[in-house]
Design an enzyme around this catalytic site. Structure first.
Site, PDB file in Angstrom:
ATOM      1  CG  HIS A 116       7.977 -10.965   5.753  1.00  0.00           C
ATOM      2  ND1 HIS A 116       7.632 -10.875   4.424  1.00  0.00           N
ATOM      3  CD2 HIS A 116       7.864  -9.705   6.240  1.00  0.00           C
ATOM      4  CE1 HIS A 116       7.336  -9.624   4.131  1.00  0.00           C
ATOM      5  NE2 HIS A 116       7.473  -8.891   5.206  1.00  0.00           N
ATOM      6  CG  HIS A 162      11.081  -5.265   3.876  1.00  0.00           C
ATOM      7  ND1 HIS A 162      11.181  -6.615   3.576  1.00  0.00           N
ATOM      8  CD2 HIS A 162       9.855  -5.107   4.434  1.00  0.00           C
ATOM      9  CE1 HIS A 162      10.064  -7.238   3.935  1.00  0.00           C
ATOM     10  NE2 HIS A 162       9.239  -6.347   4.451  1.00  0.00           N
ATOM     11  CG  HIS A 213       2.567  -5.445   9.710  1.00  0.00           C
ATOM     12  ND1 HIS A 213       2.012  -6.176   8.708  1.00  0.00           N
ATOM     13  CD2 HIS A 213       3.856  -5.255   9.351  1.00  0.00           C
ATOM     14  CE1 HIS A 213       2.934  -6.421   7.779  1.00  0.00           C
ATOM     15  NE2 HIS A 213       4.063  -5.853   8.137  1.00  0.00           N
ATOM     16  CD  GLU A 237       4.912  -6.808   4.516  1.00  0.00           C
ATOM     17  OE1 GLU A 237       5.993  -6.229   4.463  1.00  0.00           O
ATOM     18  OE2 GLU A 237       4.628  -7.622   5.415  1.00  0.00           O
TER      19      GLU A 237
HETATM   20  C1  DHB Z   1       8.270  -5.565  10.752  1.00  0.00           C
HETATM   21  C2  DHB Z   1       8.777  -5.438   9.465  1.00  0.00           C
HETATM   22  C3  DHB Z   1       8.203  -6.119   8.417  1.00  0.00           C
HETATM   23  O1  DHB Z   1       8.673  -6.094   7.176  1.00  0.00           O
HETATM   24  C4  DHB Z   1       7.096  -6.876   8.618  1.00  0.00           C
HETATM   25  O2  DHB Z   1       6.525  -7.463   7.564  1.00  0.00           O
HETATM   26  C5  DHB Z   1       6.591  -7.017   9.903  1.00  0.00           C
HETATM   27  C6  DHB Z   1       7.188  -6.349  10.951  1.00  0.00           C
HETATM   28  C7  DHB Z   1       8.903  -4.875  11.908  1.00  0.00           C
HETATM   29  O3  DHB Z   1       9.881  -4.142  11.723  1.00  0.00           O
HETATM   30  O4  DHB Z   1       8.460  -5.104  13.043  1.00  0.00           O
HETATM   31 FE    FE Z   2       7.516  -6.835   5.647  1.00  0.00          FE
END
Ligand code: DHB
Ligand code: FE
Length: 279
Positions: A12, A59, A193, A240
């Site tokens: 997302h 978030h 990530h 996540e």
């Molecule tokens: C980013 C933020 C998110 O919540 C995520 O799931 C993936 C990437 C970001 O800020 O790049």
């Molecule tokens: Fe996220």
């Protein structure tokens, strides 16, 4: 009765929403990402779900450090897009399903999942970006959507196995609803990530693939992955992915992989996408 027929799992990344909203979907960087959803858009348009149960994490948009529910369920009639600092995204307001959501809340709580009941909430990129990827830009989202926020922002997040069991309980709850409804569960977030610090930009394709393979199979391995393994192998935000275990748990034990897409880079992350149907 109502029936969960499929799961849609998808990252997302908020930059996807910004790219779409600012008309950059055909830019060379973004085109391969949006093209990865051509099949999915057609698949879901053909399936025509009546309801989406959308598992995502907030978030620090609707919640902040003052209140952090582990599992929550949106029982409101509507959920407006959140202002995440640049104004709300120009996407439709989510239309909920208060009667069904309240039934699910009752069933889940009596099934020993202590859901926080949310009667008013703005929804952030965790919920709106997957809808953009799957539906583009309609005037209204094509069905009712029940948001299910999970805490993966503040330690401790729920275990993957607990998320799987929430999915099992969701399946029982949906099947106890008398109306004939086709229900799809979305699991969002991930994959690899880490957004900050020394390891920012960490991508572990091998591990992500193992996770996707496990979900497309019996999910036994994915269910027992501990929090620390997500952090070590996939970065601090890789956790996540536990939300994909809610959507997997909500299906039958035997599933069919309908579609998979994996793309690097998307912002600082690996974008993952997996559609499963009951076999
Ligand atoms: C980013 C933020 C998110 O919540 C995520 O799931 C993936 C990437 C970001 O800020 O790049
Ligand atoms: Fe996220």
């Amino acid at each position: 009765m109502a029936k969960i027929v499929a799961s849609v799992n998808v990252s997302h990344v908020p930059a996807i929403g910004a790219a779409w909203d600012n008309g950059k979907a055909n830019d060379p960087y973004w085109k391969p990402i949006f093209s990865g959803f051509d099949f999915s858009k057609k698949w879901i348009a053909d399936l025509k779900p009546d309801v989406i149960l959308l598992v995502y994490n907030d978030h620090a948009s609707a919640f902040d450090a003052s209140i952090i529910p582990t599992f929550a369920i949106g029982c409101a009639a509507q959920f407006p897009p959140a202002d995440e600092g640049w104004g709300p995204r120009p996407v439709p307001t989510v239309i909920g399903y208060p009667e069904l959501a309240s039934h699910l809340a009752q069933s889940l709580i009596l099934d020993e999942f202590d859901m926080t009941i949310i009667n008013e909430m703005d929804v952030d990129h965790g919920l709106t970006v997957p809808l953009t990827l799957m539906f583009g830009q309609p005037k209204e989202w094509p069905c009712r959507i029940i948001p299910l926020p999970v805490n993966v922002v503040q330690f401790p997040p729920p275990t993957g196995n607990r998320c799987w069991n929430l999915g099992r309980a969701l399946k029982r709850a949906v099947e106890a609803w008398p109306e004939d409804l086709r229900v799809v569960v979305f699991g969002t977030g991930g994959m690899s990530h880490q957004l900050q610090g020394m390891r920012a930009g960490l991508i572990n394709r091998e591990w992500d693939t193992k996770f996707l393979d496990s979900l497309a199979g019996d999910a036994q391995w994915a269910r027992q992955v501990p929090f620390i393994e997500y952090v070590r192998e996939t970065g601090s935000e890789g956790i996540e992915m536990v939300m994909w275990l809610v959507s997997r748990g909500a299906l039958e034990h035997k599933v069919k992989e309908v579609y998979r897409f994996y793309h690097v880079p998307c912002s600082n992350t690996a974008l993952g996408h997996l559609i499963l149907e009951n076999a």
